[in-house]
Design an enzyme around this catalytic site. Structure first.
Site, PDB file in Angstrom:
ATOM      1  CB  CYS A 100      -0.979  -0.016   1.175  1.00 17.37           C
ATOM      2  SG  CYS A 100      -0.206  -0.040   2.817  1.00 17.37           S
TER       3      CYS A 100
ATOM      4  CG  HIS B  33      -4.427   0.048   3.866  1.00 18.08           C
ATOM      5  ND1 HIS B  33      -3.624  -0.652   2.995  1.00 18.08           N
ATOM      6  CD2 HIS B  33      -5.521   0.432   3.144  1.00 18.08           C
ATOM      7  CE1 HIS B  33      -4.204  -0.705   1.807  1.00 18.08           C
ATOM      8  NE2 HIS B  33      -5.349  -0.045   1.865  1.00 18.08           N
TER       9      HIS B  33
ATOM     10  CG  HIS C  15      -6.774   0.704  -1.545  1.00 18.62           C
ATOM     11  ND1 HIS C  15      -7.020  -0.039  -0.418  1.00 18.62           N
ATOM     12  CD2 HIS C  15      -7.788   0.386  -2.403  1.00 18.62           C
ATOM     13  CE1 HIS C  15      -8.125  -0.753  -0.558  1.00 18.62           C
ATOM     14  NE2 HIS C  15      -8.604  -0.515  -1.757  1.00 18.62           N
TER      15      HIS C  15
END
Length: 407
Positions: A276, A336, A348
């Site tokens: 990520c 994240h 993402h």
């Protein structure tokens, strides 16, 4: 000694340990606490600064081993040990280890994508990646090289991944005319012919020295001296690339969409696979923006934007951070990151690079990530204004006279 004194003695010792730090520091555990306190002051993030100290106590002698990248931490440890009456024997190595490296304290990545590990072992955890042509600070050699990347990250790389250099050799590389690979993937050939033997693959963000052109190809040289030919359509001369560079939100979001479907890879930061934060780093690097490596580092550069009352203050291009909120005296935990697109949508890397939405009516609705959303951060207005948000034009590793990072 009276009976009452005998009864009180253990309590007096405990009070002395609690209220007399100098006495406490005369114990082996006190040395451990001293080391920890210095680490918290000078090297709080072990990903970007090292203070790995081994201690052996023999009477009043303290033998020190390990490594550190902080001269200040090294000197402070010796000073405080002496102040507390210890006799330190200094075996703590200051990195880069110039003598062992024979002056080659710099290097340039020689593979299209180079995996960096937590230990000098292929079976150890991969921490991040570096790209062909990227300068690195070489800190230590142990069959592998311990290096620091331009975003400050420290990890181990196999010796095949990096061409070690002196500062003068890196300066020559940084000054040379170069190409920036703009295609997601490509091949360098041994001859100016797409049917010739490949020299290597390349990915977006790779840099090669530009020697000239031949037909529909650039003639290029690698940091280790290999040469080859790269199709004109796959790259641009660095000066032209930089002149045409746009760092506005619409351009960056378009670039993010070109990575749709790229598979998730833990610690990946390239078109071959990305996690990520590696996705965020790759997108921004394609616009010549260098940001810290991990989500938990990216979350604390730029301007924080609250999302508790909704998304009215969040703008396209802002970074979204997810995890667990602060509670019971513990700091929030970032796990994240995504890029906000506007209209409650985001992009993402989770499984692969994909879209998500916070709108329950949207087919892309992502309830899981909505429930763990913490806050947003605006970074683009701060590029060049914060030391950890810089570009290859301003990062000291890429300078004509390379220098250690200023933080």
């Amino acid at each position: 000694m009276t009976r009452n004194t005998l009864i009180l003695w253990p309590w007096l010792c405990l009070l002395a340990l609690c209220f007399c730090p100098a006495l406490f520091a005369r114990t082996e555990s006190g040395i451990g606490q001293l080391v920890d306190s210095i680490r918290l002051r000078y090297a709080p993030d072990g990903r970007t600064e090292l203070f790995q100290v081994r201690v052996a106590v023999e009477g009043d002698t303290v033998r020190l081993g390990g490594v550190t990248t902080s001269a200040q931490a090294h000197d402070e440890l010796l000073r405080l040990l002496r102040l507390r009456g210890w006799h330190p024997v200094d075996g703590l190595r200051l990195l880069p280890d110039t003598a062992a490296l024979e002056g080659r304290t710099w290097g340039v990545v020689r593979l299209s994508v180079c995996n960096l590990h937590s230990r000098p072992d292929h079976s150890s955890e991969m921490l991040t990646q570096a790209l062909l042509g990227m300068p690195v600070r070489v800190l230590q050699r142990d069959d592998w090289y311990r290096v620091q990347t331009p975003d400050g990250y420290i990890a181990w790389v196999h010796r095949a991944g990096v061409q070690p250099m002196t500062a003068q050799e890196l300066s020559a590389w940084n000054r040379a005319d170069k190409l920036v690979v703009t295609a997601l993937f490509g091949l360098v050939y041994s001859l100016p012919d797409a049917g010739a033997q490949p020299v290597s693959d390349v990915v977006s963000g790779n840099r090669l020295e530009l020697l000239g052109t031949a037909g529909g190809f650039y003639h290029v040289r690698y940091p280790d001296g290999r040469t080859g030919y790269l199709p004109l359509s796959a790259a641009r001369p660095e000066a032209q690339w930089r002149q045409a560079l746009v760092q506005d939100v619409p351009s960056i979001l378009r670039t993010a969409h070109t990575l749709m479907g790229i598979p998730y890879l833990w610690a990946g930061t390239s078109a071959k696979g990305m996690d990520c934060s590696g996705f965020v780093r790759t997108v921004l690097l394609m616009h010549d923006i260098i940001i810290p490596r991990d989500a938990s580092q990216q979350a604390y550069v730029g301007q924080r934007v609250d999302v508790a009352s909704g998304f009215a203050g969040v703008q396209p291009g802002d970074l979204l951070f997810f995890g667990t909120p602060a509670r019971d005296g513990r700091r929030e935990r970032i796990v994240h990151v995504a890029i906000y697109l506007g209209g409650l949508r985001f992009i993402h890397a989770q499984g692969d690079v994909r879209l998500g939405s916070f709108d329950p009516a949207d087919p892309l609705y992502d309830d899981f990530n909505l429930r763990r959303l913490l806050f947003a951060v605006r970074v683009l207005p701060f590029v060049g204004r914060l030391p950890q948000l810089n570009t290859t034009a301003t990062n000291s590793f890429y300078a004509p006279v390379p220098a250690p990072l200023p933080w």
